[in-house]
Design a protein around this motif. Structure first.
Motif, PDB file in Angstrom:
ATOM      1  N   TRP B 133       0.839  -1.204   0.000  1.00 34.96           N
ATOM      2  CA  TRP B 133       0.000   0.000   0.000  1.00 34.96           C
ATOM      3  C   TRP B 133       0.878   1.260   0.000  1.00 34.96           C
ATOM      4  CZ3 TRP B 133      -1.375   3.372   4.358  1.00 34.96           C
ATOM      5  CH2 TRP B 133      -2.335   4.304   4.002  1.00 34.96           C
ATOM      6  N   PHE B 134       1.883   1.289   0.862  1.00 30.00           N
ATOM      7  CA  PHE B 134       2.826   2.413   0.899  1.00 30.00           C
ATOM      8  C   PHE B 134       3.436   2.643  -0.482  1.00 30.00           C
ATOM      9  CE2 PHE B 134       4.444   2.922   5.572  1.00 30.00           C
ATOM     10  CZ  PHE B 134       3.147   3.010   5.999  1.00 30.00           C
ATOM     11  N   ALA B 135       3.870   1.547  -1.098  1.00 27.93           N
ATOM     12  CA  ALA B 135       4.568   1.655  -2.381  1.00 27.93           C
ATOM     13  C   ALA B 135       3.652   2.229  -3.449  1.00 27.93           C
ATOM     14  CB  ALA B 135       5.092   0.286  -2.798  1.00 27.93           C
ATOM     15  N   ILE B 136       2.394   1.783  -3.438  1.00 26.53           N
ATOM     16  CA  ILE B 136       1.445   2.277  -4.441  1.00 26.53           C
ATOM     17  C   ILE B 136       1.220   3.776  -4.271  1.00 26.53           C
ATOM     18  CG2 ILE B 136      -0.997   2.193  -5.085  1.00 26.53           C
ATOM     19  CD1 ILE B 136      -0.763  -0.892  -4.644  1.00 26.53           C
ATOM     20  N   ILE B 137       1.114   4.216  -3.018  1.00 26.86           N
ATOM     21  CA  ILE B 137       0.935   5.652  -2.770  1.00 26.86           C
ATOM     22  C   ILE B 137       2.180   6.421  -3.244  1.00 26.86           C
ATOM     23  CG2 ILE B 137       0.616   7.429  -0.995  1.00 26.86           C
ATOM     24  CD1 ILE B 137      -1.826   5.649  -1.388  1.00 26.86           C
ATOM     25  N   MET B 138       3.350   5.898  -2.912  1.00 27.07           N
ATOM     26  CA  MET B 138       4.584   6.626  -3.237  1.00 27.07           C
ATOM     27  C   MET B 138       4.847   6.653  -4.739  1.00 27.07           C
ATOM     28  SD  MET B 138       7.400   5.897  -0.349  1.00 27.07           S
ATOM     29  CE  MET B 138       7.370   4.133  -0.470  1.00 27.07           C
ATOM     30  N   ASN B 139       4.208   5.758  -5.469  1.00 25.86           N
ATOM     31  CA  ASN B 139       4.416   5.695  -6.909  1.00 25.86           C
ATOM     32  C   ASN B 139       3.613   6.762  -7.645  1.00 25.86           C
ATOM     33  OD1 ASN B 139       5.660   4.605  -9.138  1.00 25.86           O
ATOM     34  ND2 ASN B 139       4.006   3.155  -9.535  1.00 25.86           N
ATOM     35  N   ARG B 140       2.701   7.451  -6.936  1.00 25.25           N
ATOM     36  CA  ARG B 140       1.909   8.513  -7.582  1.00 25.25           C
ATOM     37  C   ARG B 140       2.654   9.829  -7.511  1.00 25.25           C
ATOM     38  NH1 ARG B 140      -3.699   7.512  -4.404  1.00 25.25           N
ATOM     39  NH2 ARG B 140      -3.801   5.266  -4.733  1.00 25.25           N
ATOM     40  N   THR B 141       2.210  10.774  -8.324  1.00 25.02           N
ATOM     41  CA  THR B 141       2.788  12.109  -8.200  1.00 25.02           C
ATOM     42  C   THR B 141       1.876  12.959  -7.339  1.00 25.02           C
ATOM     43  OG1 THR B 141       1.918  12.335 -10.406  1.00 25.02           O
ATOM     44  CG2 THR B 141       4.302  12.585 -10.143  1.00 25.02           C
ATOM     45  N   PHE B 142       2.441  13.600  -6.379  1.00 19.68           N
ATOM     46  CA  PHE B 142       1.679  14.560  -5.572  1.00 19.68           C
ATOM     47  C   PHE B 142       2.676  15.501  -4.934  1.00 19.68           C
ATOM     48  CE2 PHE B 142       2.409  10.679  -3.155  1.00 19.68           C
ATOM     49  CZ  PHE B 142       3.013  11.156  -2.012  1.00 19.68           C
ATOM     50  N   ARG B 143       2.181  16.624  -4.499  1.00 17.41           N
ATOM     51  CA  ARG B 143       3.089  17.571  -3.858  1.00 17.41           C
ATOM     52  C   ARG B 143       3.561  16.991  -2.525  1.00 17.41           C
ATOM     53  NH1 ARG B 143       0.841  23.500  -3.429  1.00 17.41           N
ATOM     54  NH2 ARG B 143       0.358  23.087  -5.590  1.00 17.41           N
ATOM     55  N   GLY B 144       4.845  17.081  -2.270  1.00 18.95           N
ATOM     56  CA  GLY B 144       5.383  16.570  -1.016  1.00 18.95           C
ATOM     57  C   GLY B 144       5.814  15.116  -1.111  1.00 18.95           C
ATOM     58  N   ARG B 145       5.914  14.595  -2.347  1.00 14.44           N
ATOM     59  CA  ARG B 145       6.358  13.219  -2.486  1.00 14.44           C
ATOM     60  C   ARG B 145       7.785  13.047  -1.970  1.00 14.44           C
ATOM     61  NH1 ARG B 145       6.378   9.628  -7.951  1.00 14.44           N
ATOM     62  NH2 ARG B 145       7.880  11.184  -8.595  1.00 14.44           N
ATOM     63  N   GLY B 146       8.592  14.081  -2.163  1.00 15.50           N
ATOM     64  CA  GLY B 146       9.970  14.035  -1.659  1.00 15.50           C
ATOM     65  C   GLY B 146      10.005  13.842  -0.161  1.00 15.50           C
ATOM     66  N   LEU B 147       9.100  14.537   0.536  1.00 11.84           N
ATOM     67  CA  LEU B 147       9.033  14.424   2.000  1.00 11.84           C
ATOM     68  C   LEU B 147       8.693  12.998   2.417  1.00 11.84           C
ATOM     69  CD1 LEU B 147       8.877  15.896   4.831  1.00 11.84           C
ATOM     70  CD2 LEU B 147       6.415  15.989   4.425  1.00 11.84           C
ATOM     71  N   VAL B 148       7.704  12.394   1.720  1.00  9.93           N
ATOM     72  CA  VAL B 148       7.303  11.029   2.055  1.00  9.93           C
ATOM     73  C   VAL B 148       8.474  10.080   1.840  1.00  9.93           C
ATOM     74  CG1 VAL B 148       5.745   9.135   1.477  1.00  9.93           C
ATOM     75  CG2 VAL B 148       4.902  11.469   1.510  1.00  9.93           C
TER      76      VAL B 148
END
Lengths: 306, 341
Positions: B133-148
């Motif tokens: 689940w984490f990986a799927i979320i991190m694979n999207r583009t969104f603001r603050g992805r670098g922080l995650v």
């Protein structure tokens, strides 16, 4: 499970966008607000998961010992006393010495592993030879080896030859898991390097030595550096072997923190331990955040736990 | 360099092949020199202890013979050290084989094996599900992805010993876990609560690492596949089960294998978080902890137990690779090629 389903299903719809980061060609699609909100909430959940316990450790480290169990989620009763207590040797704790020990052991293990592992990684990445698969499998198997299987013979051996509690008794066993990690990570990095440039430099008139010094070395430096960080962190975090083979004078920080003594025999000195934990962890976290990109590349390339 | 000229000259394919073999022979020699130091060092730090442990596991502990009162220096023990652990057989004062009394470390073997497997199955299952689940979320583009992506490295970077102490504090009787949920659970001394304390702490620390490995697999899936599924009107769940899962399977399997092998040798967390015991004294005793407890009570017996532990891990890895067809080396090579392209 339901969250997994929801997360993955929206992923399918929005994956087109995530690809744009990788491939600029893919056209941007309009994304529903609901989905964006869901992604944002999920991202916040992940960040809280990762940082909340860490945050709790830090604010406890700065909290007055009388308010150890304060439940406020922001810093209260701020003090630096815990750090003084953590470094104090009055109660038989040696955090300062332990930090130096960990640093020394980590640097030695990293240096030895890199010095020897680089050759092996170069051969595995660049040369075509028989038994390559066997060697790779052997090294990977070594990294998965249970440390506990080494303890019994080493404990006996080091006791017999008078090495018990010495630095070399801690450095040598650490190599057993740091060296495979080093070789494996470096091999993956070396495979990705543009080795054709070496040939190009030769054609442009460089000697072999010059080509190595001016082209290959600068290209390999980041890979070697990243591997060094991973090797150092895995040595720094080692506990099992050190807890059995170190003495008070040579114990690394992990052992020092695990056996941290307080002033009351049956009362755990939580705030001081959290302060010690903060001291041990924060430099590591800063290092990791600075080299975040390369570390992720190293971790996923090697696929071996650090 | 000689091969290059041979390849260029037109002719029958035979000299080319011979050239390649020559090059391979030459490179094998060079590779041997380059790899030798690594192999020698690993033989010293891993090979030697392992061989010693296996030899010792067939020896008797030196000690006083109860019937004669004389000092005996051990001698060949056959399989008795193994029987001690696997069948709970102990020696009584006159050297007869009896069932181990309760409280003897030997009687703790099956409990420790059970605890180890329980931890392994539960933590790896949780870490795989949440990590995906984490990986799927991190694979999207969104603001603050670098922080995650930065935050995800924090639990991984914290030493396990510090993690254990941190959760020891969180789970203390008056700690934040109990006061937050208004409970009075004895997280570090109750049998099941202490087990779950370890599972929670391990899942917290290792899920982000799992997510990173799975993310590496996710990033290889071409967008076109999802486009096609969308055109065909596949539901989201169906897309996940029939596209995402099969395509990340190789990466997922390697990640799971690494985690299983890691969980089977778990030591730091239970040793520090619950003092090795928890509950009635062995609720969280894993095989590794049992070995360490035994080391000071008798080398040979400890050697037998560590050999058993090693064989268990080896068998699990073997079954995993055979049954599920995980090819660790090939999968990783494919991943590297994928990220390069």
């Amino acid at each position: 499970m339901s969250s997994v389903t929801a997360g993955s299903s929206t992923a399918a719809a929005t994956l087109g966008l995530s690809r744009t980061a990788v491939r600029a060609k893919v056209r941007v699609r309009r994304k529903g607000t609901a989905q964006r909100v869901r992604t944002a909430i999920s991202a916040i959940v992940i960040v809280i998961w990762c940082l909340l316990p860490f945050y709790w450790m830090i604010i406890t480290a700065f909290r007055d010992v009388g308010y150890t169990y304060d439940t406020a989620f922001w810093p209260t009763h701020v003090t630096l006393d815990n750090f003084t207590t953590a470094f104090s040797t009055a109660l038989g704790n040696h955090l300062g010495q332990a930090l130096l020990n960990s640093l020394f052991i980590g640097v030695c293990v990293t240096a030895i592993a890199l010095l020897i592992g680089t050759f092996a990684a170069y051969a595995l990445a660049r040369l075509d030879f028989r038994f390559k698969g066997v060697v790779l499998g052997l090294i990977l198997g070594a990294s998965m080896f249970p440390g506990v299987a080494l303890i019994t013979p080493l404990f006996q051996l080091f006791t017999n030859i008078g090495w018990f509690g010495t630095y070399q008794a801690l450095i040598l066993p650490s190599i057993s898991f740091v060296l495979p990690l080093t070789v494996y990570t470096l091999t993956s990095f070396f495979r990705e390097m543009p080795w054709d440039l070496e040939e190009a430099a030769r054609i442009d008139g460089c000697t072999q030595g010059q080509a190595f010094r001016k082209v290959i070395l600068p290209l390999a430096a980041p890979a070697v550096f990243t591997t060094a960080i991973l090797a150092f962190i895995s040595s720094w975090n080692e506990y099992l072997i050190s807890s059995q083979l170190s003495s008070d004078a040579t114990q690394p920080v992990t052992v020092a923190i695990a056996s941290f003594a307080g002033s009351q025999p049956h009362q755990e000195p939580y705030t001081a331990v959290m302060a010690a934990g903060t001291i041990v962890t924060v430099p590591l976290v800063i290092l990791v955040l600075i080299f975040q990109r390369r570390i992720v590349a190293g971790l996923t390339a090697g696929g071996v736990k650090g | 360099m000689s091969t290059a000229t041979e390849v260029v000259t037109p002719g029958p394919p035979r000299p080319v092949r011979r050239g390649r073999t020559l090059k391979r022979n030459r490179e094998t020699r060079v590779a041997a020199y380059l790899i030798a130091p690594t192999i020698v060092l690993l033989a010293i730090v891993i090979g030697y202890p392992i061989v010693t442990a296996i030899i010792q596991s067939f020896q008797n502990d030196p000690g006083l013979n109860a019937t004669t009162g004389q000092f005996v220096s051990g001698g060949f023990a056959g399989l008795s050290n193994y029987a001690h652990w696997l069948l709970q057989q102990c020696m009584d004062a006159s050297g007869n084989t009896i069932a181990c009394p309760p409280g003897n470390l030997g009687s703790g073997f099956w409990n420790a094996a059970g605890v180890t497997f329980f931890f392994t199955v539960v933590t790896v299952a949780l870490e795989t599900a949440i990590g995906t689940w984490f990986a799927i979320i991190m694979n999207r583009t969104f603001r603050g992805r670098g922080l995650v992506r930065a935050a995800i490295l924090v639990p991984w970077a914290i030493p396990t010993a510090v993690t254990a102490k941190l959760w020891y504090f969180i789970f203390s009787v008056a700690g934040i876990a109990n006061s937050l949920f208004q409970t009075h659970i004895l997280w570090t001394s109750d049998t099941w609560a202490s087990r779950f304390a370890i599972i929670i702490a391990d899942t917290w620390k290792t899920t982000p690492f799992m997510a990173l490995l799975i993310l590496a697999g996710l990033q290889l899936i071409p967008e076109e596949v999802y486009e096609a599924a969308r055109v065909d009107g596949a539901s989201r769940w169906r897309t996940f089960t029939t596209i995402t899962l099969p395509l990340i399977k190789p990466a997922l399997m390697v990640a799971i294998l690494f985690r299983i092998l890691d969980a089977l040798r778990m030591y730091d967390l239970p040793a520090i978080l619950t003092g090795g015991g928890g509950g009635s004294g062995n609720a969280t005793t894993t095989l590794s902890i049992l070995v360490i407890k035994q080391v000071r009570a008798g080398y040979n017996s400890a050697s037998a137990l560590s050999t058993i532990t090693f064989i268990i891990i080896f068998i699990v890895a073997f079954i995993f690779v055979r049954v599920l067809g995980t090819n660790v080396v090939r999968t990783q090579e494919a991943q590297q090629k994928g990220t390069k392209a």
